[in-house]
Design a protein around this motif. Sequence first.
Motif, PDB file in Angstrom:
ATOM      1  N   SER A 228       0.851  -1.193   0.000  1.00  0.00           N
ATOM      2  CA  SER A 228       0.000   0.000   0.000  1.00  0.00           C
ATOM      3  C   SER A 228       0.879   1.232   0.000  1.00  0.00           C
ATOM      4  CB  SER A 228      -0.935   0.010   1.216  1.00  0.00           C
ATOM      5  OG  SER A 228      -0.183   0.131   2.409  1.00  0.00           O
ATOM      6  N   GLY A 229       0.319   2.347  -0.364  1.00  0.00           N
ATOM      7  CA  GLY A 229       1.071   3.598  -0.389  1.00  0.00           C
ATOM      8  C   GLY A 229       0.276   4.655  -1.120  1.00  0.00           C
ATOM      9  N   SER A 230       0.875   5.839  -1.278  1.00  0.00           N
ATOM     10  CA  SER A 230       0.196   6.869  -2.057  1.00  0.00           C
ATOM     11  C   SER A 230       0.157   6.421  -3.514  1.00  0.00           C
ATOM     12  CB  SER A 230       0.930   8.209  -1.929  1.00  0.00           C
ATOM     13  OG  SER A 230       2.149   8.167  -2.653  1.00  0.00           O
ATOM     14  N   GLY A 231      -0.767   7.009  -4.263  1.00  0.00           N
ATOM     15  CA  GLY A 231      -0.851   6.674  -5.679  1.00  0.00           C
ATOM     16  C   GLY A 231       0.486   6.871  -6.373  1.00  0.00           C
ATOM     17  N   ARG A 232       1.157   7.960  -6.044  1.00  0.00           N
ATOM     18  CA  ARG A 232       2.443   8.265  -6.684  1.00  0.00           C
ATOM     19  C   ARG A 232       3.508   7.237  -6.289  1.00  0.00           C
ATOM     20  NH1 ARG A 232       4.241  14.326  -6.564  1.00  0.00           N
ATOM     21  NH2 ARG A 232       2.666  14.337  -8.208  1.00  0.00           N
ATOM     22  N   GLU A 233       3.551   6.884  -4.995  1.00  0.00           N
ATOM     23  CA  GLU A 233       4.541   5.884  -4.543  1.00  0.00           C
ATOM     24  C   GLU A 233       4.373   4.563  -5.293  1.00  0.00           C
ATOM     25  OE1 GLU A 233       4.930   7.390   0.117  1.00  0.00           O
ATOM     26  OE2 GLU A 233       3.614   5.728  -0.388  1.00  0.00           O
ATOM     27  N   LEU A 234       3.125   4.147  -5.435  1.00  0.00           N
ATOM     28  CA  LEU A 234       2.892   2.865  -6.106  1.00  0.00           C
ATOM     29  C   LEU A 234       3.198   2.962  -7.600  1.00  0.00           C
ATOM     30  CD1 LEU A 234      -0.324   1.628  -4.260  1.00  0.00           C
ATOM     31  CD2 LEU A 234       2.005   0.813  -3.953  1.00  0.00           C
ATOM     32  N   LEU A 235       2.882   4.107  -8.209  1.00  0.00           N
ATOM     33  CA  LEU A 235       3.209   4.302  -9.629  1.00  0.00           C
ATOM     34  C   LEU A 235       4.703   4.178  -9.874  1.00  0.00           C
ATOM     35  CD1 LEU A 235       1.160   7.323 -11.063  1.00  0.00           C
ATOM     36  CD2 LEU A 235       1.270   5.022 -12.011  1.00  0.00           C
ATOM     37  N   GLU A 236       5.492   4.643  -8.897  1.00  0.00           N
ATOM     38  CA  GLU A 236       6.948   4.658  -9.065  1.00  0.00           C
ATOM     39  C   GLU A 236       7.611   3.396  -8.528  1.00  0.00           C
ATOM     40  OE1 GLU A 236       7.976   8.332  -7.159  1.00  0.00           O
ATOM     41  OE2 GLU A 236       7.170   9.563  -8.802  1.00  0.00           O
ATOM     42  N   ASN A 237       6.830   2.516  -7.896  1.00  0.00           N
ATOM     43  CA  ASN A 237       7.407   1.311  -7.296  1.00  0.00           C
ATOM     44  C   ASN A 237       7.806   0.310  -8.390  1.00  0.00           C
ATOM     45  OD1 ASN A 237       7.074  -1.580  -6.309  1.00  0.00           O
ATOM     46  ND2 ASN A 237       7.084  -0.460  -4.379  1.00  0.00           N
ATOM     47  N   PRO A 238       9.061  -0.168  -8.377  1.00  0.00           N
ATOM     48  CA  PRO A 238       9.513  -1.069  -9.460  1.00  0.00           C
ATOM     49  C   PRO A 238       8.691  -2.356  -9.566  1.00  0.00           C
ATOM     50  CG  PRO A 238      11.380  -0.317  -8.108  1.00  0.00           C
ATOM     51  CD  PRO A 238      10.138   0.161  -7.433  1.00  0.00           C
ATOM     52  N   GLU A 239       8.291  -2.924  -8.400  1.00  0.00           N
ATOM     53  CA  GLU A 239       7.487  -4.158  -8.447  1.00  0.00           C
ATOM     54  C   GLU A 239       6.123  -3.908  -9.096  1.00  0.00           C
ATOM     55  OE1 GLU A 239       7.157  -6.693  -4.858  1.00  0.00           O
ATOM     56  OE2 GLU A 239       8.677  -5.330  -4.028  1.00  0.00           O
ATOM     57  N   VAL A 240       5.502  -2.804  -8.716  1.00  0.00           N
ATOM     58  CA  VAL A 240       4.197  -2.457  -9.296  1.00  0.00           C
ATOM     59  C   VAL A 240       4.354  -2.185 -10.791  1.00  0.00           C
ATOM     60  CG1 VAL A 240       2.318  -0.756  -9.276  1.00  0.00           C
ATOM     61  CG2 VAL A 240       3.287  -1.569  -7.110  1.00  0.00           C
ATOM     62  N   ARG A 241       5.410  -1.469 -11.139  1.00  0.00           N
ATOM     63  CA  ARG A 241       5.633  -1.148 -12.555  1.00  0.00           C
ATOM     64  C   ARG A 241       5.782  -2.418 -13.385  1.00  0.00           C
ATOM     65  NH1 ARG A 241       6.631   4.242 -13.453  1.00  0.00           N
ATOM     66  NH2 ARG A 241       7.407   3.807 -15.539  1.00  0.00           N
ATOM     67  N   SER A 242       6.587  -3.357 -12.893  1.00  0.00           N
ATOM     68  CA  SER A 242       6.827  -4.558 -13.710  1.00  0.00           C
ATOM     69  C   SER A 242       5.592  -5.450 -13.765  1.00  0.00           C
ATOM     70  CB  SER A 242       8.034  -5.335 -13.193  1.00  0.00           C
ATOM     71  OG  SER A 242       7.782  -5.832 -11.908  1.00  0.00           O
ATOM     72  N   ALA A 243       4.816  -5.480 -12.674  1.00  0.00           N
ATOM     73  CA  ALA A 243       3.653  -6.379 -12.641  1.00  0.00           C
ATOM     74  C   ALA A 243       2.429  -5.795 -13.339  1.00  0.00           C
ATOM     75  CB  ALA A 243       3.299  -6.722 -11.194  1.00  0.00           C
ATOM     76  N   TYR A 244       2.228  -4.466 -13.234  1.00  0.00           N
ATOM     77  CA  TYR A 244       0.952  -3.882 -13.671  1.00  0.00           C
ATOM     78  C   TYR A 244       1.066  -2.753 -14.682  1.00  0.00           C
ATOM     79  CZ  TYR A 244      -0.391  -6.412  -9.491  1.00  0.00           C
ATOM     80  OH  TYR A 244      -0.561  -7.406  -8.565  1.00  0.00           O
ATOM     81  N   LEU A 245       2.262  -2.209 -14.867  1.00  0.00           N
ATOM     82  CA  LEU A 245       2.365  -1.014 -15.709  1.00  0.00           C
ATOM     83  C   LEU A 245       3.195  -1.210 -16.967  1.00  0.00           C
ATOM     84  CD1 LEU A 245       2.883   1.621 -12.857  1.00  0.00           C
ATOM     85  CD2 LEU A 245       0.776   1.111 -14.083  1.00  0.00           C
ATOM     86  N   GLU A 246       3.819  -2.360 -17.116  1.00  0.00           N
ATOM     87  CA  GLU A 246       4.618  -2.590 -18.318  1.00  0.00           C
ATOM     88  C   GLU A 246       3.694  -2.755 -19.512  1.00  0.00           C
ATOM     89  OE1 GLU A 246       7.950  -2.274 -18.316  1.00  0.00           O
ATOM     90  OE2 GLU A 246       7.630  -1.758 -16.220  1.00  0.00           O
ATOM     91  N   GLY A 247       4.235  -2.447 -20.667  1.00  0.00           N
ATOM     92  CA  GLY A 247       3.447  -2.658 -21.887  1.00  0.00           C
ATOM     93  C   GLY A 247       2.501  -1.510 -22.183  1.00  0.00           C
ATOM     94  N   GLY A 248       2.847  -0.323 -21.674  1.00  0.00           N
ATOM     95  CA  GLY A 248       2.044   0.850 -22.036  1.00  0.00           C
ATOM     96  C   GLY A 248       1.094   1.249 -20.939  1.00  0.00           C
ATOM     97  N   HIS A 249       0.567   2.424 -21.087  1.00  0.00           N
ATOM     98  CA  HIS A 249      -0.255   3.018 -20.023  1.00  0.00           C
ATOM     99  C   HIS A 249      -1.723   3.018 -20.357  1.00  0.00           C
ATOM    100  CE1 HIS A 249       3.524   5.464 -18.796  1.00  0.00           C
ATOM    101  NE2 HIS A 249       3.494   4.285 -18.211  1.00  0.00           N
ATOM    102  N   HIS A 250      -2.137   2.461 -21.472  1.00  0.00           N
ATOM    103  CA  HIS A 250      -3.534   2.682 -21.872  1.00  0.00           C
ATOM    104  C   HIS A 250      -4.313   1.399 -21.791  1.00  0.00           C
ATOM    105  CE1 HIS A 250      -2.401   6.666 -22.863  1.00  0.00           C
ATOM    106  NE2 HIS A 250      -1.497   6.242 -23.707  1.00  0.00           N
TER     107      HIS A 250
END
Length: 250
Positions: A228-250
């Motif tokens: 858990s964390g602020s929206g910004r913290e999670l957006l910048e978290n490497p684990e979150v990025r690799s699991a949920y944000l890779e492959g584009g933002h749309h």
Amino acid sequence: MPVAATAASPAAPLLSVRGVKTYYGKIIALKGVDMDVRPGEIVTIIGANGAGKSTLMMTIFGNPQAREGTITYDGRDITRMPPHEISRLRIAQSPEGRRIFPRMTVLENLQMGASLDKLKHFDQDVERMFALFPRLKERIGQRGGTLSGGEQQMLAIARALMARPKLLMLDEPSLGLAPLIVKQIFDAIRALNRDEGLTVFLVEQNAYHALRLAHRGYVMVNGVITMSGSGRELLENPEVRSAYLEGGHH
């Protein structure tokens, strides 16, 4: 431990979930979930399909009921309350899959959302919804089932807002919608929160949009909150990025 009160985050949560376990038959879907939504916040839960996000939202609304743990809303224990009683407590839900009334017009759908004691505000509230979603005004006499997917999602949210809720719960509002429509819907949620102080709890697979919108977020994996964390913290978290944000933002 309670969080120390600050100007931005009063200590007492509007919604508090503690140790909640939910089962489907013998299968455990939620394995002891803890989370809070404070007044005036937008809070999101992100996670893969099948992580338990929608089950959490349905459990808060009393169907299915939690087998263990407690759910408190506005100081009241609602863990064992039936859904129709929960809906009277100024919690409104826009469920996954929209579930509007397809044979009813846009206006009739909005009438179904207005609680009986709010009918004196009905015309005013309809105008608020049309200001928020101008597309609905153009479709006022059209049957819900003939609207596009994006218009149906706008209608589902507007119908929930007609009850003048303190807490708006949205389940996968961006599902299956074009990026432009998703942006319109998220902009509307942001405006409601900013201009009216509406508290929003959002379950969303589109992690990028959800975390950009939310003040705080939780990550759910297999029925457990893992982060858990602020929206910004999670957006910048490497684990979150690799699991949920890779492959584009749309």
